[in-house]
Design a protein around this motif. Structure first.
Motif, PDB file in Angstrom:
ATOM      1  N   ARG A   1     -10.347   1.933  -0.099  1.00  0.00           N
ATOM      2  CA  ARG A   1     -10.319   3.063   0.613  1.00  0.00           C
ATOM      3  C   ARG A   1     -11.523   3.921   0.024  1.00  0.00           C
ATOM      4  O   ARG A   1     -11.899   3.745  -1.066  1.00  0.00           O
TER       5      ARG A   1
ATOM      6  N   CYS B   1      -0.732   5.973   6.084  1.00  0.00           N
ATOM      7  CA  CYS B   1      -1.490   6.030   7.277  1.00  0.00           C
ATOM      8  C   CYS B   1      -0.612   5.838   8.597  1.00  0.00           C
ATOM      9  O   CYS B   1       0.220   4.802   8.595  1.00  0.00           O
TER      10      CYS B   1
ATOM     11  N   CYS C   1      -0.469   2.457  10.548  1.00  0.00           N
ATOM     12  CA  CYS C   1      -0.380   1.078   9.852  1.00  0.00           C
ATOM     13  C   CYS C   1       0.808   0.444   9.351  1.00  0.00           C
ATOM     14  O   CYS C   1       1.756   1.060   8.929  1.00  0.00           O
TER      15      CYS C   1
ATOM     16  N   PHE D   1      -0.120   4.187   0.504  1.00  0.00           N
ATOM     17  CA  PHE D   1      -0.539   5.363   1.277  1.00  0.00           C
ATOM     18  C   PHE D   1       0.208   5.259   2.722  1.00  0.00           C
ATOM     19  O   PHE D   1       0.994   4.401   2.934  1.00  0.00           O
TER      20      PHE D   1
ATOM     21  N   CYS E   1       0.889  -1.366   0.055  1.00  0.00           N
ATOM     22  CA  CYS E   1       0.121   0.163   0.078  1.00  0.00           C
ATOM     23  C   CYS E   1       1.050   1.225   0.074  1.00  0.00           C
ATOM     24  O   CYS E   1       1.642   1.323   0.807  1.00  0.00           O
TER      25      CYS E   1
ATOM     26  N   LYS F   1      -4.634  10.146   6.930  1.00  0.00           N
ATOM     27  CA  LYS F   1      -5.258   8.982   6.228  1.00  0.00           C
ATOM     28  C   LYS F   1      -5.618   9.873   4.982  1.00  0.00           C
ATOM     29  O   LYS F   1      -5.845   9.097   3.858  1.00  0.00           O
TER      30      LYS F   1
HETATM   31  S1  SF4 Z   1      -4.565   2.068   6.530  1.00  0.00           S
HETATM   32 FE1  SF4 Z   1      -3.731   3.119   5.096  1.00  0.00          FE
HETATM   33  S2  SF4 Z   1      -1.576   2.578   5.006  1.00  0.00           S
HETATM   34 FE2  SF4 Z   1      -2.622   1.048   5.700  1.00  0.00          FE
HETATM   35  S3  SF4 Z   1      -3.451  -0.490   3.959  1.00  0.00           S
HETATM   36 FE3  SF4 Z   1      -5.134   1.166   4.781  1.00  0.00          FE
HETATM   37  S4  SF4 Z   1      -4.975   2.731   3.162  1.00  0.00           S
HETATM   38 FE4  SF4 Z   1      -2.842   1.615   3.380  1.00  0.00          FE
END
Ligand code: SF4
Length: 471
Positions: free
Chosen positions: A280, A211, A214, A209, A207, A317
């Motif tokens: 998401r 966050c 995570c 992203f 991923c 986020k």
């Molecule tokens: S919480 Fe955020 S970083 Fe973790 S998998 Fe979901 S979108 Fe990706």
């Protein structure tokens, strides 16, 4: 080499999920150890002789493992472990060593991958801990052992860390997981035993992203093509009469074009598989959700995390509250169930933001909601913000989302645990929420069995287990 792959037994009778970002006890789900099946097929490609046992799935104990080792006489045993079941899972290595001290023992656990030395210190019977991407590091480790090497890329051994491995670039190049090692799919289900035969699948992993809470934030995203996904589903349909699939990816709809193609192919192939995915909220829209529904999608899990924009912004986020509300609304309009998870206790949380989250749930009425407490998992930004960079030893056995180990500036861990229980109570005693789900079942009678079992689970979980080891 003769390699035995092991998913260790349940923990005090509670099922354990040992899959990368999801390494937890989970009373109401039994998932097949997909990553071990994937490793099995990769090892076979390297001409190793692979055997396998899913003790968790079969609900068998360590006696069965002893028999299996005595019968198969492996040169190496690879198994998965989790933070909270660490000592229990490590018995796999100890049993192997007791039976034959020459057996190489290797363990996988993503959640602790930044605590490699601590893991090795606390697991004397473990010869190697695979800390990097398992698709590359696991075959490398077995090949290293076969060649008599002391260190191996992507793993820590008693002789040190063998260096980073690069994530696999072409995810399509992975062989089909060795499903043939499973006698059948009978043991497996998620949340409630309905819609079986059931299987999880990764159609992508990683991923991009960020966050802050995570464990997989910023990991390389690898995607299978739509054709490859269909090939795997077709195999499961033909060999196991698969009825329900859960795409275990972090963000299944990351690439809209691929999602559209998967939907188109699923319809063309007429595989008649109901499926679920995680994504998401800002990666869906009304049209896409309708397309997904028409291709068999029956549920989407959204990590909403909080009903407070301030909290969402504080953890990176990168989602707006209105995007989250729209995603739930559109999914419900498309007759797709919505499973939303929330975290109580992210930085800046106070009673007002907890109330905002509850107002969000009451307004949107998702099919179900999971309330977790924030956990500073090693390797995350949240961990660094909580403890600093160099913590001598982390009590990782206590890291689970059902019991807070840290508070926020305004809320204590006890406050957060109370908030979690109050959130579940508010949801489960909401007439509007039951009414919304009843309305869904009336328009979707095929969900009646699932809904009934789910309702039983709620009563059992809330009344008898107080949401421990479960969501
Ligand atoms: S919480 Fe955020 S970083 Fe973790 S998998 Fe979901 S979108 Fe990706």
């Amino acid at each position: 080499m003769k390699v035995l792959l092991v998913n260790p037994p349940r923990y005090n009778g509670v099922s354990v999920i040992r899959e990368e970002r999801c390494e937890v006890t989970e009373r109401y789900s039994v998932l097949e150890p997909y990553s071990l099946l994937q490793i099995a097929s990769l090892l076979r490609n390297d001409n190793h002789n692979v055997s396998f046992i899913d003790l968790n799935g079969l609900d068998m104990g360590y006696d069965t493992l002893k028999d299996k080792i005595e019968r198969t006489k492996p040169d190496a045993v690879l198994f998965r472990f989790t933070p909270t079941t660490f000592d229990h899972d490590m018995k796999t290595a100890s049993i192997a060593k007791e039976l034959n001290s020459d057996i190489h023992t290797g363990g996988l656990c993503w959640t602790l991958h930044t605590l490699g030395s601590q893991v090795m210190n606390e697991a004397p019977d473990l010869d190697a801990y695979i800390t990097d991407e398992y698709e590359v590091a696991s075959p490398a480790l077995i090949n290293s052992w076969e060649n008599g090497d002391n260190i191996s890329p992507g793993a820590i051994t008693k002789h040190g860390y063998g260096g980073n491995v690069e994530a696999i670039k072409d995810y399509d190049s992975l062989p089909l997981p060795a499903y043939d090692l499973l006698p059948n799919l009978d043991p497996y289900f998620v949340t409630a035993p309905a819609g079986q035969p059931f299987s999880i699948l990764y159609t992508s992993k990683g991923c991009p992203f960020k966050c802050s809470f995570c464990t997989v934030a910023g990991t390389p995203l690898k995607m299978k093509s739509s054709q490859k996904i269909i090939e795997e589903l077709r195999y499961l349909k033909e060999h196991y009469s698969l009825r329900t699939a859960s795409f275990f990816d972090e963000t299944f709809t990351f690439n809209r074009k691929r999602t559209e193609e998967v939907c188109r192919l699923l319809k063309e192939e007429n595989l008649d598989i109901k499926w679920y995915c995680n994504t998401r909220a800002h990666l869906v829209d009304k049209e896409l959700l309708e397309m997904m529904r028409s291709a068999g999608c029956r549920g989407v899990s959204f990590g909403i995390e909080s009903g407070s924009q301030r909290i969402l912004d504080s953890v990176g986020k990168n989602i707006k509250i209105d995007e989250a509300k729209n995603a739930i609304k559109w999914a419900k309009e498309a007759k797709i169930k919505t499973f939303c998870s929330f975290i109580l206790g992210l930085p800046g949380e106070n009673w007002e933001s907890v109330s905002e989250t509850m107002r969000f749930v009451k307004e949107t009425l998702p099919t179900s909601a999971q309330f977790n407490v924030a956990v500073p998992y090693p390797g995350t930004k949240l961990y660094e913000d909580t403890y600093g960079k160099d913590v001598p030893n982390t009590d990782f056995r206590k890291l689970y989302q059902d019991s807070a180990v840290t508070g926020t500036a305004e809320l204590t861990p006890d406050d957060l645990n109370n908030a979690r229980e109050a959130a579940y109570r508010a949801l489960y005693t909401s007439g509007r929420w039951w009414g919304s789900n009843l309305k869904h079942v009336i328009t979707e009678p095929s969900d009646l069995d699932l809904a009934f079992r789910y309702a039983l689970k709620i009563v059992n979980n809330f009344v008898f287990h107080k949401m421990k080891d479960a969501h």
